[in-house]
Design a protein around this motif. Structure first.
Motif, PDB file in Angstrom:
ATOM      1  N   THR A   1      41.779  31.030  27.937  1.00  0.00           N
ATOM      2  CA  THR A   1      41.564  30.768  29.359  1.00  0.00           C
ATOM      3  C   THR A   1      42.292  31.816  30.195  1.00  0.00           C
ATOM      4  N   PHE A   2      43.547  32.061  29.886  1.00  0.00           N
ATOM      5  CA  PHE A   2      44.308  33.061  30.638  1.00  0.00           C
ATOM      6  C   PHE A   2      43.761  34.470  30.396  1.00  0.00           C
ATOM      7  N   LEU A   3      43.341  34.752  29.183  1.00  0.00           N
ATOM      8  CA  LEU A   3      42.772  36.059  28.874  1.00  0.00           C
ATOM      9  C   LEU A   3      41.490  36.293  29.672  1.00  0.00           C
ATOM     10  N   ILE A   4      40.638  35.303  29.730  1.00  0.00           N
ATOM     11  CA  ILE A   4      39.392  35.425  30.492  1.00  0.00           C
ATOM     12  C   ILE A   4      39.698  35.624  31.976  1.00  0.00           C
ATOM     13  N   ALA A   5      40.665  34.897  32.505  1.00  0.00           N
ATOM     14  CA  ALA A   5      41.034  35.070  33.923  1.00  0.00           C
ATOM     15  C   ALA A   5      41.524  36.492  34.182  1.00  0.00           C
ATOM     16  N   TRP A   6      42.325  37.024  33.283  1.00  0.00           N
ATOM     17  CA  TRP A   6      42.839  38.388  33.436  1.00  0.00           C
ATOM     18  C   TRP A   6      41.704  39.407  33.339  1.00  0.00           C
ATOM     19  N   ILE A   7      40.818  39.223  32.375  1.00  0.00           N
ATOM     20  CA  ILE A   7      39.689  40.142  32.212  1.00  0.00           C
ATOM     21  C   ILE A   7      38.791  40.091  33.447  1.00  0.00           C
ATOM     22  N   TYR A   8      38.548  38.885  33.959  1.00  0.00           N
ATOM     23  CA  TYR A   8      37.706  38.768  35.152  1.00  0.00           C
ATOM     24  C   TYR A   8      38.363  39.444  36.352  1.00  0.00           C
ATOM     25  N   ALA A   9      39.665  39.280  36.525  1.00  0.00           N
ATOM     26  CA  ALA A   9      40.353  39.913  37.652  1.00  0.00           C
ATOM     27  C   ALA A   9      40.212  41.433  37.578  1.00  0.00           C
ATOM     28  N   ARG A  10      40.344  41.987  36.385  1.00  0.00           N
ATOM     29  CA  ARG A  10      40.167  43.439  36.221  1.00  0.00           C
ATOM     30  C   ARG A  10      38.733  43.851  36.524  1.00  0.00           C
ATOM     31  N   HIS A  11      37.790  43.091  36.003  1.00  0.00           N
ATOM     32  CA  HIS A  11      36.373  43.396  36.236  1.00  0.00           C
ATOM     33  C   HIS A  11      36.048  43.326  37.723  1.00  0.00           C
ATOM     34  N   ALA A  12      36.519  42.280  38.386  1.00  0.00           N
ATOM     35  CA  ALA A  12      36.232  42.112  39.809  1.00  0.00           C
ATOM     36  C   ALA A  12      36.839  43.244  40.636  1.00  0.00           C
ATOM     37  N   SER A  13      38.076  43.617  40.330  1.00  0.00           N
ATOM     38  CA  SER A  13      38.708  44.665  41.128  1.00  0.00           C
ATOM     39  C   SER A  13      38.057  46.029  40.899  1.00  0.00           C
ATOM     40  N   ARG A  14      37.508  46.255  39.725  1.00  0.00           N
ATOM     41  CA  ARG A  14      36.880  47.547  39.431  1.00  0.00           C
ATOM     42  C   ARG A  14      35.412  47.614  39.824  1.00  0.00           C
ATOM     43  N   ARG A  15      34.681  46.529  39.597  1.00  0.00           N
ATOM     44  CA  ARG A  15      33.224  46.596  39.757  1.00  0.00           C
ATOM     45  C   ARG A  15      32.683  45.792  40.935  1.00  0.00           C
ATOM     46  N   LEU A  16      33.312  44.667  41.274  1.00  0.00           N
ATOM     47  CA  LEU A  16      32.752  43.810  42.312  1.00  0.00           C
ATOM     48  C   LEU A  16      33.362  44.052  43.685  1.00  0.00           C
ATOM     49  N   ASP A  17      34.676  44.155  43.741  1.00  0.00           N
ATOM     50  CA  ASP A  17      35.355  44.274  45.027  1.00  0.00           C
ATOM     51  C   ASP A  17      34.949  45.502  45.837  1.00  0.00           C
ATOM     52  N   PRO A  18      34.817  46.691  45.219  1.00  0.00           N
ATOM     53  CA  PRO A  18      34.411  47.841  46.040  1.00  0.00           C
ATOM     54  C   PRO A  18      33.041  47.645  46.702  1.00  0.00           C
ATOM     55  N   GLY A  19      32.088  47.116  45.967  1.00  0.00           N
ATOM     56  CA  GLY A  19      30.765  46.869  46.542  1.00  0.00           C
ATOM     57  C   GLY A  19      30.793  45.801  47.617  1.00  0.00           C
ATOM     58  N   ALA A  20      31.545  44.736  47.368  1.00  0.00           N
ATOM     59  CA  ALA A  20      31.652  43.665  48.354  1.00  0.00           C
ATOM     60  C   ALA A  20      32.351  44.164  49.616  1.00  0.00           C
ATOM     61  N   GLU A  21      33.372  44.978  49.452  1.00  0.00           N
ATOM     62  CA  GLU A  21      34.091  45.530  50.604  1.00  0.00           C
ATOM     63  C   GLU A  21      33.191  46.459  51.416  1.00  0.00           C
ATOM     64  N   ALA A  22      32.365  47.242  50.740  1.00  0.00           N
ATOM     65  CA  ALA A  22      31.441  48.133  51.442  1.00  0.00           C
ATOM     66  C   ALA A  22      30.442  47.329  52.270  1.00  0.00           C
TER      67      ALA A  22
END
Length: 128
Positions: free
Chosen positions: A98-119
């Protein structure tokens, strides 16, 4: 009762804090246009391509633990060392994943999702 102390000096009232500037809100039509845009579709596809397989994998892993606990009591009761058995290790592994998945998702979101959402957000705020 009389007092020799003079009355307190009246204090000047503090001016009210300035209100933050109000930003124009995007209209419903602007939200719909963004939702129908290719950029938003790519953002949604990127999220789903990550979230759905990981969710299915975790649910399968959890169900494996539950099924083994119910139907493979002998295996789950196998002592590994001391009083530590397979069931305890699997149970603790559930928390670890559970903690590993949360950490992996946070990394994925900050690299792939957040820049597009911010734009998208910046463009919507600028257009409003």
């Amino acid at each position: 009762m009389a007092s020799d102390v003079p009355p307190p000096e009246p204090q000047a009232a503090e001016p009210p804090a300035p209100e933050p500037p109000t930003r124009a809100q995007p209209t419903t039509a602007q939200f719909v246009a963004v939702q129908e845009s290719a950029e938003f579709a790519e953002l949604r596809r990127t999220y789903r391509a990550f979230a759905f397989p990981l969710t299915i994998a975790f649910i399968a892993w959890y169900l494996l633990y539950v099924l083994l606990s119910n139907y493979a009591g002998g295996f789950m009761g196998t002592k590994l060392f001391g009083n530590i058995n397979v069931a305890l290790v699997f149970g603790l592994a559930q928390f670890a994943t559970t903690f590993l998945i949360a950490w992996i998702y946070a990394r994925h979101a900050s690299r792939r999702l957040d820049p597009g959402a911010e734009a998208i957000k910046s463009r919507m705020e600028a257009d409003a």
